[in-house]
Design a protein around this motif. Structure first.
Motif, PDB file in Angstrom:
ATOM      1  N   ASN A   1     -25.041 -15.540 -45.806  1.00 11.90           N
ATOM      2  CA  ASN A   1     -26.706 -15.141 -45.488  1.00 11.90           C
ATOM      3  C   ASN A   1     -26.863 -15.273 -43.884  1.00 11.90           C
TER       4      ASN A   1
ATOM      5  N   HIS B   1     -22.822 -19.708 -49.499  1.00 10.65           N
ATOM      6  CA  HIS B   1     -23.579 -18.393 -49.874  1.00 10.65           C
ATOM      7  C   HIS B   1     -24.596 -18.752 -48.545  1.00 10.65           C
TER       8      HIS B   1
ATOM      9  N   LEU C   1     -25.283 -12.286 -42.491  1.00 12.54           N
ATOM     10  CA  LEU C   1     -26.137 -11.343 -42.600  1.00 12.54           C
ATOM     11  C   LEU C   1     -27.290 -11.025 -41.450  1.00 12.54           C
TER      12      LEU C   1
ATOM     13  N   SER D   1     -29.754 -20.506 -49.101  1.00 16.97           N
ATOM     14  CA  SER D   1     -30.116 -20.335 -47.723  1.00 16.97           C
ATOM     15  C   SER D   1     -29.763 -21.661 -46.921  1.00 16.97           C
TER      16      SER D   1
ATOM     17  N   ARG E   1     -29.267 -14.313 -52.354  1.00 14.39           N
ATOM     18  CA  ARG E   1     -30.174 -14.616 -51.331  1.00 14.39           C
ATOM     19  C   ARG E   1     -30.945 -15.918 -51.701  1.00 14.39           C
TER      20      ARG E   1
END
Lengths: 203, 665
Positions: B442, B438, B445, B392, B389
């Motif tokens: 994210n 990553h 998601l 981003s 998390r």
């Protein structure tokens, strides 16, 4: 009314002295009453005939004060021993947390002891309680009488105590064995009712 | 103390001997309301050294059982783990040894000896007040022992804060574990102690006598034991058994000398003993033993399970109950739940050791959740590692070096599986591949919160497969990934030579591609140049979109510097940023290194971040003011406009001569 009330912080035990007529139930209560300190003495209620036979019941409230934060009270009752007062006996027996069976040690009273013990079993059964779950102790009273008139504690134990209950020889008139009996039933009642899984019940 | 020679009253274990009195064991410690917590904590510590309460600090007035408990801990610990080095010392002994070591020039040996102790039991630490020099030594040793998970238990006659002249740091250290006190024994405890002591001495004292003695107010257990001794001595010279009244008279001093003349009868029992009081005593004993005892039982269970790392909310609520609960059933239920949680955690550990640490396996209230979770893990539906998390798009510095790649990644996140599948990011080390991967995860998601996105490094991917092969559960491992909606694999160049992993990735790739599930990869080279990666994979990688990340340019570096300094709450002047951004740095990591050096220099010099500080940090030297001005001068606007890329212009040439020599070579 629950025996142990955590909300009101009260413990109340009802103990009934059961047995044949003239076995010494009231005498037990009288001795207890005589030992209560003056500042804690309440009123002993006794409804007796002119010949000192218990007509209805005796009632002795014992306020033991605060124990571990609980206001602790014992209520001692006797039942009339005579056969024809069975309705009264059933009434008094209701809600009992423990029973002291006061047997008359005299040889000639053995049958009355049997009858009274059977009557106790029948009355408890009628109220839907398994007697095996009810705290019960035996007292073999009048052991002060001449040996030739009475059965020894061992003989009475053999005859009456087929369940192996705690049993105490006593001479209630002179106070012998009275408090030993009371201590035993009180401890048994408190222990069994604090352990719910033991299945202790009230009458 | 370590492996010292045995002496009377010592116990020998594993070649070591410890000066423990064999009479002081948990079995001979009478537990009552006043010492129940201390006894439970002591037992917990003995059963799990270093795990529960460290340090454990027990305090009470003299004669209430501190030393007994301390030695009982030692005995139980040695019984359970004979290999441990247990040391019991009074503070005086400790100080003596320390002083002796100083005199012999062996302080280090002393320290090493203490630090190698697994279990240090230190008695009577209140005397620290008299040994100020010992305080700092004890503080140091305590810290060292705790750091290595070694257990310390201390006893004292007062809490640490009340020890005179005690170092604040030592107070804090000693109070940092568990502080428990031992209260004076209540009637029931006194009675139980009297029974035990009479038994130990083989004396048959009537119950009424013991009850009478227990009724007397005493401040310590030693006093009680003294009374038992007096009664036994009295009975030994008296023909008649001692009565309660005689005992009271003897102990309260009504019989001068405490012993009647030989041949005289013992005092007669009263005509009417206080039967009512004795009855009340029995009731009191029974009530405290039974009616209220359930709270103690539950309290002990709470301490025990908490010590083992389980949440005990269920039992704590029980303690607040106003009605008498079915304690035995509740405790049994709790224990069975814990047992099942352990079984479930073990089962999960066989598949996924990390998942076995899940919080649901430590909370009996979450048993159902633990069951579902275990089933999921067994079925392979437990989600594979998600993207971090912390990485981003918002935190990703964009610029000419990565603009195209970021735009493509955003497009992929908006329409997973449809556009650019697979998505392949290429870049040298430190250019931000992992961050972008990553961030993409994210982003996926964010587009579809219920989606399962697997984001894992190729190395971890290989390690997982090896573990699955080892445990014979490759099918479970594959199922776990197949149920994901997107697979993002970092550093695929690390799969070089890992043929089995490449096989499984090939199968997964096909399954994902067939189902229009998004695939994304990063590598340090374009697919065609990846060494030892099967062509069937590299050709598939090339079938999507391959984007490249270049080294950050000056503007990107400046932005990175601003953000990095901001995270350290440092505001730098534009000339500092300009200077640092002009340093050669071909990756985000290199920029991070510049910041670290500048901040370190700034802290060391305790001054604000200036160009001078930055220069000293980066180059290790200062520059003359004229040079400094030249370096930090802004780029002339007209010249800047003529340049297609600011990166092509070098505005600062430190060590020009050296560079020229290097070029010439």
């Amino acid at each position: 009314m629950s025996l142990v009330n955590f909300t009101t912080r009260e413990i109340t035990c009802k103990i009934v002295y059961y047995g044949p007529g003239r076995s010494g139930k009231t005498t037990n209560l009288q001795h207890v009453y005589s030992q209560v300190p003056a500042d804690r003495k309440g009123l002993m209620v006794s409804l007796a005939t002119q010949t000192d036979r218990t007509l209805f019941f005796d009632f002795l409230p014992l306020d033991l004060g605060t124990i571990s934060g609980f206001t602790t009270k014992f209520q001692l009752y006797t039942v009339p021993g005579q056969v024809y007062y069975n309705a009264t006996r059933k009434l008094v027996l209701q809600g009992a947390d423990g029973v002291v069976f006061v047997a008359d040690s005299q040889l000639r009273q053995l049958d009355q002891n049997f009858a009274s013990l059977q009557n106790l079993h029948a009355n408890i059964l009628d109220s839907g309680v398994d007697i095996r779950t009810l705290p019960l102790v035996l007292q073999f009273n009048k052991q002060d009488l001449p040996r030739e008139l009475i059965l020894t504690p061992a003989e009475l134990d053999e005859a009456l105590n087929f369940r192996g209950l705690p049993a105490f020889p006593a001479d209630a008139l002179h106070g012998v064995g009275v408090f030993e009996t009371l201590k035993a039933i009180a401890s048994d009642v408190l222990r069994k009712l604090s352990a719910r899984d033991s299945g202790a019940q009230r009458v | 103390m370590y492996c010292a020679s045995s002496a009377p009253g010592t116990v020998a274990r594993s070649g070591c001997s410890v000066d423990l009195n064999p009479r002081f064991r948990f079995e001979s410690f009478v537990v009552g309301a006043g010492n129940r917590l201390a006894a439970t904590a002591a037992r917990t510590v003995a059963e799990s050294p270093g795990a529960a309460y460290n340090p454990l600090f027990i305090y009470s007035k003299s004669g209430l059982g501190k030393t007994h408990l301390l030695q009982a801990i030692g005995f139980l610990t040695l019984e359970r783990q004979p290999e441990l080095r247990v040391e019991y010392l009074t503070l005086e002994e400790f100080v003596e040894r320390y002083h002796a070591s100083i005199a012999a020039g062996q302080v280090e040996a002393f320290r090493r000896g203490v630090q190698e102790t697994d279990f240090l039991l230190l008695d009577d630490v209140q005397f620290l007040a008299d040994h100020r020099e010992m305080q700092s030594e004890l503080l140091r040793l305590t810290e060292a022992l705790q750091a290595e998970g070694r257990q310390i238990v201390l006893t004292c006659d007062r809490p640490p804060a009340e020890i005179a002249d005690l170092d604040e740091r030592l107070i804090s250290r000693l109070s940092g574990g568990l502080l428990v006190d031992i209260g004076a024994p209540d009637f029931e405890t006194r009675l139980a102690i009297l029974h035990r002591k009479a038994e130990e001495r083989g004396a048959a004292l009537p119950p009424a006598v013991l009850e009478t003695v227990a009724d007397l107010v005493v401040s310590s257990v030693r006093e009680l034991i003294g009374m038992v001794n007096r009664l036994i001595a009295f009975q030994a010279v008296s023909d008649a058994p001692i009565t309660a009244e005689a005992a009271r008279a003897l102990l309260t001093g009504e019989v001068p000398g405490g012993q009647p003349p030989a041949g005289e009868p013992a005092p007669a029992a009263p005509a009417t003993p206080d039967e009512f009081s004795a009855f009340v005593s029995v009731v009191r004993h029974t009530v405290s033993e039974t009616i209220e005892a359930w709270r103690s039982r539950v309290g002990e269970a709470v301490l025990r399970w908490q010590g083992e790392g389980y949440r005990t909310r269920r039992l704590e609520q029980l303690l607040l109950s106003d009605v008498l609960p079915d304690v035995a059933a509740e405790l049994a239920d709790f224990a069975s739940r814990v047992e099942e949680l352990r079984r479930l955690a073990d089962a999960v550990a066989a598949f996924d050791p990390a998942a076995a640490g899940s919080a649901c396996f430590h909370d009996p209230d979450l048993l159902e959740e633990a069951r579902v979770f275990t089933d999921q893990v067994k079925e392979g539906v437990a989600p594979p590692p998600p993207p971090s998390r912390a990485l981003s798009f918002e935190d990703y510095v964009t610029g000419s070096a990565n603009d195209a790649a970021v735009r493509a990644a955003l497009a992929v996140a908006a329409e997973p599986g449809r556009k650019f599948n697979p998505f392949f990011i290429v870049g040298a080390s430190g250019t931000g591949k992992t961050h972008l991967l990553h961030a993409l995860g994210n982003g996926l998601l964010a587009t579809r919160p219920e989606a399962v996105v697997a984001c894992v490094s190729a190395q971890a991917f290989t390690d997982e497969l090896v573990a699955a092969l080892d445990a014979g559960r490759v099918a479970w491992w594959l199922r776990r990934y197949r149920r994901a909606d997107a697979l993002l694999l970092d550093d695929v160049q690390l799969l070089a030579g890992r043929e089995r992993t490449q096989d499984e990735l090939f199968n997964l790739f096909n399954a994902f591609a067939d189902a229009d599930k998004q695939l994304a990869f990063t590598a340090d080279h374009v697919p065609a140049q990846l060494a030892d990666i099967a062509p069937r994979l590299t050709t598939r990688f090339e079938g999507g979109l391959v984007v490249e990340l270049a080294a950050p340019d000056r503007l990107m570096r400046a932005e990175m510097l601003r953000r990095l300094l901001a995270t350290h709450q440092v505001t730098a002047a534009p000339d500092v940023i300009e200077y640092l951004a002009a340093r050669p740095a071909d990756s985000a990591r290199a920029v991070q290194g510049l910041v670290n050096r500048a901040l370190s220099r700034m802290d060391a010099a305790s001054e604000s971040l200036t160009v001078q500080t930055a220069r000293l940090a980066v180059e290790g030297r200062s520059q003359r003011p004229s040079q400094l001005q030249a370096v930090s001068a802004p780029i002339p606007a007209g010249l800047d406009a003529l340049m297609s890329s600011r990166e092509k212009v070098v505005w600062d040439w430190p060590n020009v001569a050296e560079r020229l020599v290097e070029e010439a070579r």
